[in-house]
Design an enzyme around this catalytic site. Structure first.
Site, PDB file in Angstrom:
ATOM      1  N   HIS A 168      58.676  27.017  48.639  1.00 63.88           N
ATOM      2  CA  HIS A 168      59.299  26.432  47.442  1.00 63.88           C
ATOM      3  C   HIS A 168      58.861  24.989  47.208  1.00 63.88           C
ATOM      4  O   HIS A 168      58.703  24.203  48.133  1.00 63.88           O
ATOM      5  CB  HIS A 168      60.818  26.574  47.461  1.00 63.88           C
ATOM      6  CG  HIS A 168      61.544  25.818  48.525  1.00 63.88           C
ATOM      7  ND1 HIS A 168      61.928  24.509  48.387  1.00 63.88           N
ATOM      8  CD2 HIS A 168      62.012  26.213  49.736  1.00 63.88           C
ATOM      9  CE1 HIS A 168      62.597  24.116  49.456  1.00 63.88           C
ATOM     10  NE2 HIS A 168      62.652  25.125  50.302  1.00 63.88           N
TER      11      HIS A 168
ATOM     12  N   ASP B 261      60.654  20.577  54.273  1.00 62.87           N
ATOM     13  CA  ASP B 261      61.399  21.523  53.445  1.00 62.87           C
ATOM     14  C   ASP B 261      61.144  21.226  51.966  1.00 62.87           C
ATOM     15  O   ASP B 261      61.899  20.519  51.348  1.00 62.87           O
ATOM     16  CB  ASP B 261      62.892  21.420  53.778  1.00 62.87           C
ATOM     17  CG  ASP B 261      63.726  22.490  53.114  1.00 62.87           C
ATOM     18  OD1 ASP B 261      63.172  23.508  52.678  1.00 62.87           O
ATOM     19  OD2 ASP B 261      64.959  22.292  53.031  1.00 62.87           O
TER      20      ASP B 261
ATOM     21  N   GLU C 172      64.570  26.545  44.548  1.00 61.47           N
ATOM     22  CA  GLU C 172      65.128  27.316  45.662  1.00 61.47           C
ATOM     23  C   GLU C 172      66.395  26.681  46.195  1.00 61.47           C
ATOM     24  O   GLU C 172      67.387  27.369  46.472  1.00 61.47           O
ATOM     25  CB  GLU C 172      64.083  27.427  46.792  1.00 61.47           C
ATOM     26  CG  GLU C 172      64.505  28.320  47.946  1.00 61.47           C
ATOM     27  CD  GLU C 172      65.250  27.605  49.064  1.00 61.47           C
ATOM     28  OE1 GLU C 172      65.785  28.295  49.955  1.00 61.47           O
ATOM     29  OE2 GLU C 172      65.329  26.355  49.050  1.00 61.47           O
ATOM     30  N   GLU C 173      66.388  25.360  46.343  1.00 60.33           N
ATOM     31  CA  GLU C 173      67.500  24.679  47.003  1.00 60.33           C
ATOM     32  C   GLU C 173      68.816  24.849  46.252  1.00 60.33           C
ATOM     33  O   GLU C 173      69.884  24.883  46.855  1.00 60.33           O
ATOM     34  CB  GLU C 173      67.191  23.189  47.177  1.00 60.33           C
ATOM     35  CG  GLU C 173      66.026  22.875  48.088  1.00 60.33           C
ATOM     36  CD  GLU C 173      66.297  23.167  49.559  1.00 60.33           C
ATOM     37  OE1 GLU C 173      67.358  23.754  49.872  1.00 60.33           O
ATOM     38  OE2 GLU C 173      65.450  22.816  50.395  1.00 60.33           O
TER      39      GLU C 173
ATOM     40  N   ASP D 197      59.264  28.916  54.955  1.00 57.76           N
ATOM     41  CA  ASP D 197      60.291  27.943  54.584  1.00 57.76           C
ATOM     42  C   ASP D 197      61.119  27.574  55.807  1.00 57.76           C
ATOM     43  O   ASP D 197      62.336  27.686  55.817  1.00 57.76           O
ATOM     44  CB  ASP D 197      61.197  28.518  53.479  1.00 57.76           C
ATOM     45  CG  ASP D 197      62.209  27.504  52.960  1.00 57.76           C
ATOM     46  OD1 ASP D 197      62.052  26.302  53.263  1.00 57.76           O
ATOM     47  OD2 ASP D 197      63.168  27.908  52.271  1.00 57.76           O
TER      48      ASP D 197
ATOM     49  N   HIS E 159      67.300  18.730  55.045  1.00 53.13           N
ATOM     50  CA  HIS E 159      68.183  18.251  53.978  1.00 53.13           C
ATOM     51  C   HIS E 159      68.654  16.809  54.171  1.00 53.13           C
ATOM     52  O   HIS E 159      69.744  16.445  53.719  1.00 53.13           O
ATOM     53  CB  HIS E 159      69.404  19.167  53.832  1.00 53.13           C
ATOM     54  CG  HIS E 159      69.090  20.530  53.308  1.00 53.13           C
ATOM     55  ND1 HIS E 159      70.062  21.492  53.087  1.00 53.13           N
ATOM     56  CD2 HIS E 159      67.907  21.114  52.965  1.00 53.13           C
ATOM     57  CE1 HIS E 159      69.495  22.597  52.623  1.00 53.13           C
ATOM     58  NE2 HIS E 159      68.188  22.387  52.543  1.00 53.13           N
TER      59      HIS E 159
END
Length: 447
Positions: A260, A272, A305-306, A331, A402
């Site tokens: 992503h 990420d 995606e997130e 991912d 994140h």
């Protein structure tokens, strides 16, 4: 002598740490995307710049049929976020709003805190214990190689805010879904269930969460002043960037791979998921530069995606009727591949033995449980597309995931290159295997 100084200085700068890194397709993608675009929050102008960057890079690498397939999505953006304990021991806390969090009034709120050691404890609490208070949920997530702890502990983030809201809480704070002990909070999406009124929802850094636990354990009433000002900005465009390695046989089906493009807004999204894009793209580039494969490889840099897998849903709606021979995504950071798993219609498919031979030389063996794919390819897996998971070492992944620490320096180039080698070995097998790769029965759609 003075006349030589500018030339000497220029030569020094050209050879210093400020000069461009050596050419390497995988690393260059991570470095370029994180440096030239940076954070890429879904549905924002930054993600749009990332799509344009991706199109230019994929065309320059020689991929075919490079294009953007747009879709729309509701967009949430971060605002101010502060918290401090005002009694009994005044001190500031470090936190980050969770995706789709509600807002406090402009001046914030001050309320008593009620703590729970787990999501189950919150669920069991009488509504009267929670009503009007700031809920705090803690836990003890630990590092695992396969990331399996994320499913259980992540529920505090994914569903905790709705549970707290339905019990009448004024706000919710959770211990970050992370395995580090840095004072850096982990954000992540949560979605309000039907009937839940959005309330302020945020994650405390792990040290701050542990500090709050100790203060609550002193037995005195704890009050926190919390100010969060995120907002929904309406429906805006996102999109998937698609590129292909054309195959010889259109009837053999498409091999769908990717990662992503979007990221959270705290760091620059290196692990990420710029790393996943780098791994899959570099491997596909190696196939592109060799003999033409039987099957077409379709490389997708999925958008949004997130925030809830909007890109994967959009791809399945647009391409779900096409024949897909197999799918896989990257991912889970940039570290080495240590295991592979498969989910084929025939559990003794000839392809399994071919993959075991091809990957064994890289120290990658077969796992015992079936593959399931990830968020982006999930809708295609549900439609019955065979799937391969190349499992990467996730021991340090949730230290960074994140957070503002998700930056380029966290990329281990040797491990990234091993992952690219593993993906290349897998692709070389699946694009030309004689195995018919029969489709699986469709899976029930999750509500």
């Amino acid at each position: 002598m003075r006349a030589l100084i500018p030339a000497v200085a220029a030569a020094f700068l050209a050879s210093s740490a400020f000069s461009a890194p050596p050419s390497d397709v995988g690393y260059d993608i991570v470095e370029g995307l994180t440096t030239e675009v940076g954070q890429r929050l879904a549905g924002t102008e930054a993600e749009a710049r990332a799509r344009n960057w991706a199109v230019a890079r994929l065309k320059a690498l020689g991929f075919a049929n490079v294009r953007i397939e747009p879709f729309d999505m509701p967009v949430w953006v971060r605002g101010a976020e502060t918290a401090e304990i005002v009694a009994p021991f005044p001190q500031k806390l470090v936190l980050a709003a969770l995706g789709n969090s509600g807002s406090t009034p402009d001046g914030g709120i001050t309320a008593e805190v009620v703590g729970f050691s787990s999501l189950e404890a919150l669920k069991a609490a009488p509504d009267a214990v929670v009503r009007g208070k700031i809920v705090f949920v803690s836990h003890r997530m630990t590092a695992t190689q396969d990331g399996s702890s994320y499913g259980y502990f992540g529920a505090a983030r994914r569903t905790g805010p709705s549970i707290a809201s339905n019990k009448g809480a004024a706000a919710i704070l959770i211990r970050s879904i992370g395995t580090d002990h840095h004072r850096v909070p982990h954000t992540g999406v949560q979605n309000w269930t039907d009937g839940a009124t959005p309330i302020p929802a945020a994650a405390l850094s792990v040290p701050d969460a542990e500090q709050l636990e100790r203060i609550i354990a002193r037995g005195k009433p704890v009050q926190i002043h919390l100010a969060l000002t995120p907002r929904m900005t309406g429906v805006h465009p996102s999109g998937n960037v698609i590129a292909e390695v054309p195959g010889r046989d259109p009837k053999a089906g498409v091999v769908l791979i990717g990662g992503h493009l979007d990221s959270w807004d705290l760091g620059t999204g290196a692990i990420d998921d710029a790393a996943g894009l780098a791994i899959t793209t570099a491997a596909a580039k190696r196939i592109l530069d060799g003999p033409k494969p039987k099957r077409t490889i379709r490389l997708v840099w999925f958008g949004a995606e997130e925030e809830g897998g909007f890109g994967g849903d959009a791809y399945a709606k647009a391409h779900g009727a096409e024949k897909h021979a197999l799918t896989a995504e990257a991912d889970f950071g940039g570290d080495r591949v240590w295991q592979f798993r498969t989910h084929f219609a025939d559990p003794k498919a000839p392809l399994l033995a071919e993959l075991t031979t091809a990957l064994g030389g890289l120290g990658v063996g077969p796992g015992s449980s079936p593959a399931h794919g990830g968020t982006d390819i999930g809708p295609m897996v549900q439609r019955g597309t065979p799937v391969i998971d190349l499992e990467q070492d996730g021991t340090r992944y949730f230290d960074i995931h994140h957070t503002a620490d998700d930056t380029l320096d966290k990329i281990d180039r040797a491990q990234l290159n091993q992952a690219i080698d593993a993906w290349t070995a897998m692709l070389r097998v699946v694009v030309d295997t004689a195995d018919p790769l029969a489709a699986l029965p469709p899976q029930p759609q999750e509500n």
